[in-house]
Scaffold this motif. Structure first.
Motif, short mmCIF file in Angstrom:
data_model
loop_
_atom_site.label_atom_id
_atom_site.label_comp_id
_atom_site.label_asym_id
_atom_site.label_seq_id
_atom_site.Cartn_x
_atom_site.Cartn_y
_atom_site.Cartn_z
N LYS A 239 -0.77 -8.84 -4.49
CA LYS A 239 -0.33 -9.98 -3.67
C LYS A 239 1.03 -9.70 -3.04
CE LYS A 239 0.38 -14.99 -3.96
NZ LYS A 239 0.34 -16.18 -4.86
N ASP A 240 1.94 -9.07 -3.80
CA ASP A 240 3.26 -8.72 -3.28
C ASP A 240 3.14 -7.70 -2.15
OD1 ASP A 240 4.70 -10.33 -5.11
OD2 ASP A 240 4.57 -8.76 -6.64
N ILE A 241 2.25 -6.74 -2.33
CA ILE A 241 2.06 -5.69 -1.33
C ILE A 241 1.54 -6.30 -0.03
CG2 ILE A 241 0.68 -3.65 -0.75
CD1 ILE A 241 0.83 -2.93 -3.78
N ALA A 242 0.55 -7.18 -0.14
CA ALA A 242 0.01 -7.84 1.05
C ALA A 242 1.09 -8.68 1.73
CB ALA A 242 -1.18 -8.71 0.67
N ALA A 243 1.91 -9.37 0.93
CA ALA A 243 2.98 -10.20 1.49
C ALA A 243 4.02 -9.35 2.20
CB ALA A 243 3.64 -11.02 0.38
N TYR A 244 4.31 -8.17 1.67
CA TYR A 244 5.30 -7.30 2.30
C TYR A 244 4.77 -6.79 3.64
CZ TYR A 244 9.28 -4.19 2.61
OH TYR A 244 10.44 -3.58 3.03
N LYS A 245 3.47 -6.52 3.71
CA LYS A 245 2.88 -6.11 4.98
C LYS A 245 3.03 -7.22 6.02
CE LYS A 245 -0.62 -3.00 3.03
NZ LYS A 245 -2.07 -2.74 2.88
#
Length: 284
Positions: A239-245
């Motif tokens: 979820k953090d990775i998607a949010a950073y994108k």
């Protein structure tokens, strides 16, 4: 040891933007399209989805609530003194001016292939995929983006100040294999041994951040970031990775470029941001 200490001290003297974007980069902005294109790999399976209202949502190869595994334990490779009680003078975030907003708007117009000029409602709608239908709304959005970036820089600067306080205690024993770069000769030999295309193999290692992208100072900072993350139970999830994108998209990067960046690179950048925020919150 002295060489590694010198490399580290040089690295932590750089600006926070470079720290967050990748230590030692010549470009200050992570959103630089040319730099991001060098991270690209068409084989990624994490694609973006655009909803009916025009909002872009990214996915991740890591489970939504699953912590990304960097493949090693930082405490096996680095140690340093107590940072938790280090206090530094507060740093104010850079004030975002009207001129800053105008410059960013013009940059985005140029990137979109438009001629530099006045921002109209029509252009604002085009630049935002109809999300902000008026020029004033779009400028307010740009101001918020720039303010968020300024706060990120502030947190990174505070992180660097804390590292400077404990620099003499940092002991990097060695760089883990997961953080080491491959040489061209090693990739060439592996490609021949496996009977695969050398260009495709080089792209694979480039996506993983193991070829043509970093140096020993990058690896040193990554170790320090991960060491603190382990100590403080900080992790990055899918979820953090998607949010950073999605954050990179807000910063003006193209969707196609972002969804091609390797998962490990995004996870690393997201972890840096979380650790810098944690240190900034506790050091003043």
């Amino acid at each position: 040891m002295q060489k590694k200490k010198l490399i580290l001290l040089t690295c932590i003297s750089i600006s926070a933007v470079c720290l967050l974007a990748g230590c030692g980069k010549k470009e200050e902005k992570l959103e630089n399209e040319t730099e991001l294109e060098t991270m690209a790999d068409d084989k990624t399976e994490a694609r973006a989805v655009t909803s009916e209202d025009g909002t872009v949502h990214f996915s991740s190869e890591t489970g939504e609530n699953e912590a990304y595994d960097f493949g090693y334990k930082a405490s096996d490779y680095v140690s340093f003194g107590d940072y938790s009680n280090v206090k530094v003078d507060n740093i104010e975030a850079k004030e975002v001016t009207n001129a800053d907003v105008l410059e960013e708007v013009l940059n985005r117009m140029t990137a979109a292939g438009m001629e530099a000029g006045d921002l109209t409602d029509e252009i604002a709608a085009q630049l935002s995929d109809q999300k902000y239908p008026t020029a004033d709304e779009y400028k307010d959005y740009i101001r918020k983006v720039l303010e968020a970036k300024a706060e990120e820089v502030r947190e990174g600067d505070l992180f660097v100040e804390v590292l400077n306080q404990i620099a003499d205690t940092i002991d990097i024993k060695e760089i883990p294999d997961e953080e080491k770069e491959m040489t061209f000769e090693e990739i060439q030999s592996e490609a021949a041994e496996k009977g695969v295309n050398i260009t495709e193999l080089a792209k694979q290692y480039q996506e993983e951040g193991k070829f043509g992208s970093s140096d020993e100072s990058d690896a040193s900072i990554n170790l320090i970031i991960q060491y603190i993350a382990e100590k403080e139970n900080i992790s990055v999830t899918g979820k953090d990775i998607a949010a950073y994108k999605e954050e990179l998209l807000e910063y003006g990067n193209s969707k196609d470029t972002i969804e091609k960046i390797g998962e490990r690179r995004i996870a690393r950048l997201a972890l840096k941001k979380k650790v810098c925020s944690y240190i900034a919150e506790n050091c003043v």
